[in-house]
Design an enzyme around this catalytic site. Structure first.
Site, PDB file in Angstrom:
ATOM      1  N   ASP A   4      -4.752  18.107   5.354  1.00 24.22           N
ATOM      2  CA  ASP A   4      -4.247  17.092   6.273  1.00 24.22           C
ATOM      3  C   ASP A   4      -3.453  17.680   7.430  1.00 24.22           C
ATOM      4  O   ASP A   4      -3.744  17.414   8.592  1.00 24.22           O
ATOM      5  CB  ASP A   4      -3.376  16.108   5.482  1.00 24.22           C
ATOM      6  CG  ASP A   4      -2.749  15.051   6.369  1.00 24.22           C
ATOM      7  OD1 ASP A   4      -3.324  13.957   6.482  1.00 24.22           O
ATOM      8  OD2 ASP A   4      -1.674  15.310   6.947  1.00 24.22           O
TER       9      ASP A   4
ATOM     10  N   ILE B 102      -3.905  11.751   7.903  1.00 20.20           N
ATOM     11  CA  ILE B 102      -5.311  12.065   8.201  1.00 20.20           C
ATOM     12  C   ILE B 102      -6.165  11.916   6.946  1.00 20.20           C
ATOM     13  O   ILE B 102      -7.286  11.411   7.000  1.00 20.20           O
ATOM     14  CB  ILE B 102      -5.454  13.474   8.798  1.00 20.20           C
ATOM     15  CG1 ILE B 102      -4.527  13.630   9.998  1.00 20.20           C
ATOM     16  CG2 ILE B 102      -6.909  13.727   9.209  1.00 20.20           C
ATOM     17  CD1 ILE B 102      -4.704  12.584  11.077  1.00 20.20           C
ATOM     18  N   ASP B 103      -5.657  12.359   5.813  1.00 20.87           N
ATOM     19  CA  ASP B 103      -6.373  12.096   4.551  1.00 20.87           C
ATOM     20  C   ASP B 103      -6.605  10.599   4.386  1.00 20.87           C
ATOM     21  O   ASP B 103      -7.707  10.156   4.017  1.00 20.87           O
ATOM     22  CB  ASP B 103      -5.558  12.604   3.364  1.00 20.87           C
ATOM     23  CG  ASP B 103      -5.704  14.098   3.141  1.00 20.87           C
ATOM     24  OD1 ASP B 103      -6.738  14.651   3.531  1.00 20.87           O
ATOM     25  OD2 ASP B 103      -4.781  14.704   2.576  1.00 20.87           O
ATOM     26  N   MET B 104      -5.573   9.823   4.625  1.00 23.08           N
ATOM     27  CA  MET B 104      -5.660   8.390   4.375  1.00 23.08           C
ATOM     28  C   MET B 104      -6.613   7.705   5.350  1.00 23.08           C
ATOM     29  O   MET B 104      -7.433   6.870   4.951  1.00 23.08           O
ATOM     30  CB  MET B 104      -4.265   7.783   4.443  1.00 23.08           C
ATOM     31  CG  MET B 104      -3.342   8.331   3.356  1.00 23.08           C
ATOM     32  SD  MET B 104      -1.594   8.032   3.658  1.00 23.08           S
ATOM     33  CE  MET B 104      -1.501   6.290   3.307  1.00 23.08           C
TER      34      MET B 104
ATOM     35  N   GLY C  23     -10.127   8.423   4.461  1.00 23.74           N
ATOM     36  CA  GLY C  23     -10.558   7.544   3.381  1.00 23.74           C
ATOM     37  C   GLY C  23     -10.918   6.160   3.872  1.00 23.74           C
ATOM     38  O   GLY C  23     -11.913   5.564   3.424  1.00 23.74           O
TER      39      GLY C  23
END
Length: 410
Positions: A142, A170-172, A175
């Site tokens: 991230d 950024i991960d979220m 997703g």
């Protein structure tokens, strides 16, 4: 489930992802009713099971994004494990993974072969940097994407102190983008009979968040600057000190500007040519902010919060999480749900952000123990009792002590 008809009921998602981007995606799909089977390494499971913060032996990092899922523990790299995976895929509508490019192919599950063998299957991949280019095989996380995308350069008090976002944003968002792609592909497969392969990367997701800041550079060559807690292009919009605690105030148009000046009893600002338009206010923000704060510092935040909101202008406090979860608006939304873990302990969790037909999506299953649903998942996929016993005996799969109970209750 408390909601009788969820949009993705009847859809089975085989989730091979770990860490955060993929699990965040599958949690959203599970909120919408999908049967998410989280396939984890039988050796140690999803790596986030080992990440703090902890409550006793429970990783709260893991639990925060693995609600409403089942866990199947599998030896991914054994030939028997790969045969199990193929049978699970055959019984699924969606395959989600976030391995580096090429890893899935080593498992005998490359996307071209899957598309040929299971034409309606929707496959989804999340990588660090995409599937092409010099960094396609590089590991990505991230904060690396935050830095490389330019986001950190515009976050922080000034250009010399770039800051990361306080959660893995950024991960979220990766997703979220992937969940949107999966739902779109499922809709298409229902009408066309053909699945799609959906892919994104942390870098692409971060670049998608550039919005007007990235466009500023592309169109004018001007490098956006870090503005601390002030909006980059709208003024006044940011954090302002009152007599006690600061507030966030956002004045978005000329009517709000006039109402704001009236509310804080600063009519002289309306007649000042430096502040006559939104553009001029931004150009002269350094002169405007102290004048506004001089008026705000005459009274406490509670006074201004009520009066500014009454004027129809967005305004709010800056909370810590204790204050956030104690707020009456947060309470009214019933955002926090309490579930019971397999060991009987209670776990408060933040539910998903969506409502269906006026009812918020629920948390109907606590985050699973590793392998807690191995038996039920295999039975759903058509494995016989004899086959399951053989897989357990040769350590191709693993099951927790209460997996039999979960199989009976499924």
């Amino acid at each position: 489930m408390t909601t009788p008809h969820l949009p993705l009921q009847g859809i089975t998602v085989l989730d091979l992802s770990r860490a955060l981007a993929g699990p965040y995606c599958s949690a959203l799909l599970a909120d919408l009713g999908a049967n998410v089977i989280k396939v984890e390494s039988s050796k140690n499971g999803d790596i986030t099971r080992l990440w703090p913060p902890f409550e006793d032996d429970h990783s709260l990092y893991f639990e925060s994004t693995n609600r409403n899922k089942s866990s199947l523990a599998l030896d991914f790299y054994s030939s028997e494990g790969q045969q199990v995976l193929r049978r699970l895929v055959a019984n699924s509508d969606v395959l989600l993974e976030n391995f580096r490019p090429g890893v899935l192919q080593k498992m005998g599950l490359d996307h071209e072969k899957l598309r040929k063998d299971f034409p309606q299957l929707v496959t989804a991949s999340i990588t660090g940097f995409g599937t092409t280019g010099p960094l396609k095989n590089a590991a990505g996380l991230d904060q690396v994407a935050q830095g490389m995308s330019g986001l950190m350069s515009i976050t922080g008090p000034d250009d010399n102190q770039p800051y990361r976002f306080g959660v893995p944003i950024i991960d979220m968002t990766s997703g979220i983008f992937t969940a949107l792609g999966i739902v779109s592909a499922l809709f298409s497969s229902q009408t066309s009979g053909h699945g799609h392969h959906i892919s994104t990367s942390l870098l692409e997701s971060a670049l998608a968040l550039a919005a007007f800041q990235g466009q500023r550079y592309l169109s004018t060559g001007e490098l956006p600057q870090a503005q601390g807690n002030d909006h980059a292009s709208i003024t006044p919009y940011g954090v302002f000190q009152t007599a006690d605690t600061p507030l966030i105030i956002a004045v978005g148009n000329e009517k709000q500007w006039a109402d704001f000046c009236d509310t804080i009893e600063a009519p002289e600002l309306l007649n000042d040519p430096r502040f006559s338009t939104g553009r001029s206010r931004t150009e002269n923000r350094d002169e405007l902010k102290p004048v506004i704060e001089k008026h705000l510092e005459q009274r406490p935040a509670s006074h201004w919060l009520a009066s500014i909101r009454d004027a129809g202008i967005p305004c709010g406090p800056i909370y810590n999480y204790a204050q956030t979860f104690a707020d009456e608006q947060v309470d009214a939304l019933q955002v926090v749900k309490e579930v019971t873990r397999d060991d009987g302990s209670r776990l408060p969790l933040v539910r998903g952000p969506l409502s269906i037909d006026g009812a918020p999506t629920d948390i109907y299953k606590a985050p699973p123990k590793l392998g807690s649903d191995t038996l039920s998942a295999l039975e759903q996929a058509g494995f016989s009792t004899t086959e399951i016993e053989q897989l357990l005996s040769n350590n191709t799969v693993a099951a927790t002590a209460n997996s039999h109970q979960n199989a009976d209750n499924h």
